[in-house]
Structures are given as C-alpha cells and as structure tokens.
Scaffold this active site. Structure first.
Site, PDB file in Angstrom:
ATOM      1  N   CYS A 203     -46.101  19.029 -15.557  1.00 38.37           N
ATOM      2  CA  CYS A 203     -44.683  18.768 -15.255  1.00 38.37           C
ATOM      3  C   CYS A 203     -44.757  17.391 -14.188  1.00 38.37           C
ATOM      4  O   CYS A 203     -45.581  17.375 -13.493  1.00 38.37           O
ATOM      5  CB  CYS A 203     -44.212  19.765 -14.345  1.00 38.37           C
ATOM      6  SG  CYS A 203     -42.283  19.933 -13.891  1.00 38.37           S
TER       7      CYS A 203
ATOM      8  N   GLU B 279     -48.042  16.964 -21.717  1.00 34.04           N
ATOM      9  CA  GLU B 279     -47.539  18.044 -22.213  1.00 34.04           C
ATOM     10  C   GLU B 279     -46.324  17.966 -23.019  1.00 34.04           C
ATOM     11  O   GLU B 279     -45.372  17.254 -22.677  1.00 34.04           O
ATOM     12  CB  GLU B 279     -47.338  19.304 -21.252  1.00 34.04           C
ATOM     13  CG  GLU B 279     -47.217  20.637 -21.974  1.00 34.04           C
ATOM     14  CD  GLU B 279     -47.117  21.777 -20.945  1.00 34.04           C
ATOM     15  OE1 GLU B 279     -46.176  22.594 -20.847  1.00 34.04           O
ATOM     16  OE2 GLU B 279     -48.080  21.783 -19.972  1.00 34.04           O
TER      17      GLU B 279
ATOM     18  N   GLY C 274     -42.231   6.842 -10.964  1.00 36.20           N
ATOM     19  CA  GLY C 274     -42.562   7.378 -12.139  1.00 36.20           C
ATOM     20  C   GLY C 274     -43.824   6.869 -12.787  1.00 36.20           C
ATOM     21  O   GLY C 274     -44.656   7.615 -13.338  1.00 36.20           O
TER      22      GLY C 274
END
Length: 302
Positions: A160, A194, A173
């Site tokens: 996450c 993920e 980011g």
C-alpha cells in the site's frame, strides 16, 4: 447468500465518507473516503489527529491537552534514511506492525480516509511500514508511507502507498516508489507492487519505470549487450514490468521466443531533453540491512 448480503451492506455503508475533515499538525485536510474508525468516532464531522503518535480525538481541547503531553516527536521504529534538504531533512522510519501495533492500526485508519480500497486490515502484524517524514526543529512530520509484507509469496515489494493530500504534488510518490526498489536491490531480488494497481498507481509506476529504464539505457553504449535480466539486476524492477514498459516505448522485440531490448536513441534523447525533475531517494543515505541478513548475523553471533 448471507455473506453476499453482508458484503453489499458493507459496500453501501462505505460508499459514503463518514468523517468530513481532519486536523493534523498545522493542516486542515478534507477526507475523501470512508474509514472504519470505532463507532464513537466514526461519524464525527471532524477528528483531531496527533501527527507524531497518530492518536485520534473528537474534541479540540483534548487535542490541545494531548499535544502538550505527548512525548513523541517522530514515528516509532528505526530511522533508515536521512537526507538533508534546503529547509530541514527527509527521514524514513521502518516500523514493525507487530511491535508497534497501535501506531500502525492508527496509520491504516488515517490512510483509509484517502484510499479507495474496500478492505482495511486491522491485522498489521505481517507488515513493515515505512514512514516518510519532513524533519524540522519541532520533529518528524509524517508525509506519506508504504507498507510491505514481511513474507510475500509473489515477491511484492509494496502493498500500500500513500502521500497525504497536503504533501501531494511535491514529488513524494516517486520518492516512495524508488525507496521500495532500493530495498529490493539491497535484498538482491527484483520486486513489484501488489496488484491490481489503481489507475493513479498505474500512471505513477509507469512514469517511474520509464524514467529509470531510459536513464539506465542512456548510459549504455551501442556495443553493450543489453539484456532484460541485466536491467532487472540494475534496477530491482521485475521482468514483466520491464517488458511492459519497453513495449509501451516500442523498445522490445521478440526474437527466437525471447524478448530482446531494441534501443531507440531518439526516444531516449527526447526524454532526456525534457529534463524532467523527478524526486528519487538516494541510496547513499539509506542505512538498511535486509531482515534475512540480520537473522544470519544474529545466528552467527549466537
């Protein structure tokens, strides 16, 4: 049928954000999504959150009292990265979900206000959390984070990722993504985020992969035998992500059943000419040893 009905009910409830805004540090931030805070907090118009320990409160006076008493000035865990900047420094802390369960659960609840995921896992034990902070004389102020499974069968290097809204558009980011890959390189195995990625996640990762691959390829000469395996080792990026990125640039061909890098100097030069400023982490400021190596050291010393 009963489970499906419960899931539908959960989906209906969680479509609507329950908390309008939060106050954290010097910021008032509008919430974006539902977050399953405990019932007595879940439907407050605003929550006050300590930016250091992430404790959440309903009343301003409780928040002011807490701020005077809270001894935390940084996340728990171990500082693994520190880089001086023009107005202070950036520090990253590794926090074990099992050792600092309450902090990590509070972090997940806070993050869920800005993440459009159906599920929030209260079981934080299987994860490490990497907290990115801006440090000044008052302490280490949380900017964003990423989580990573301690054991990932799929070799995911990130579960996450979030930059909090008040720090978005500052390049964090890409910084966070690059940090996740620096850890993979230290571990000696390529990683990948993920799946499935959000639409925004896909754009961010494709942009990062493009930057890293074109920068590496720009330093190769025409005589170099450039192979995807070599790019994996150099960048920490998994084969399938390298292939998909190079395909989007029309820089990979299939030859005798193998993917072969087909370097296009004009594409590389055009990219370099744009002089895009991308904020990446610098490996020389990373003081982190893979957990597998730490276990070996402990075993040998025992």
């Amino acid at each position: 049928p009963e489970l499906a009905a419960l899931e539908r009910e959960h989906e209906e409830v969680t479509k609507v954000k329950n908390i309008e805004r939060i106050y954290i540090g010097q910021w008032e931030v509008e919430a974006w999504y539902f977050s399953p805070y405990p019932d007595e907090y879940a439907y407050e118009e605003r929550l006050f959150i300590c930016e250091f320990c992430l404790k959440y409160m309903k009343k301003k006076k409780t928040f002011i009292k807490h701020r005077g008493e809270c001894k935390c000035r940084r996340p728990p865990g171990t500082e693994i990265y520190r880089e001086k900047t023009a107005d202070g420094s950036i520090s990253v802390f590794e926090v074990d979900g099992k050792e600092h369960r309450v902090y990590c659960q509070n972090l997940c609840l806070l993050a869920k206000l800005f993440l459009d995921h159906k599920n929030l896992y209260y079981d934080v034990d299987p994860f490490f959390f990497y907290i990115i902070t801006e440090v000044d004389a008052l302490g280490a102020h949380i900017v964003g984070y990423f989580s990573k499974e301690k054991q990932s069968a799929e070799e995911y290097n990130l579960a996450c990722i979030l930059t909090f809204p008040q720090f978005q558009k500052c390049g964090y980011g890409k910084f966070i993504i690059s940090l996740s890959y620096e850890l993979s390189k230290r571990e000696g195995k390529p990683g990948s985020p993920e799946k499935p990625l959000s639409d925004l996640g896909k754009i961010s990762y494709r942009s990062y992969w493009t930057h890293v691959l074109l920068t590496v390829l720009s330093k190769q000469s025409a005589q170099d035998d450039i192979q995807i395996k070599g790019l994996c080792e150099l960048t920490g990026i998994k084969t399938e992500d390298i292939i998909s990125t190079l395909q989007s640039l029309d820089m990979v061909k299939c030859w005798k059943g193998q993917h072969v890098v087909f370097v296009k100097r004009d594409i590389i030069q055009n990219y370099l000419d744009e002089k895009k400023k991308i904020r990446l982490c610098n490996s020389k400021y990373l003081t982190w040893t893979p957990h597998s190596e730490r276990k070996k050291t402990k075993t040998n010393s025992a």
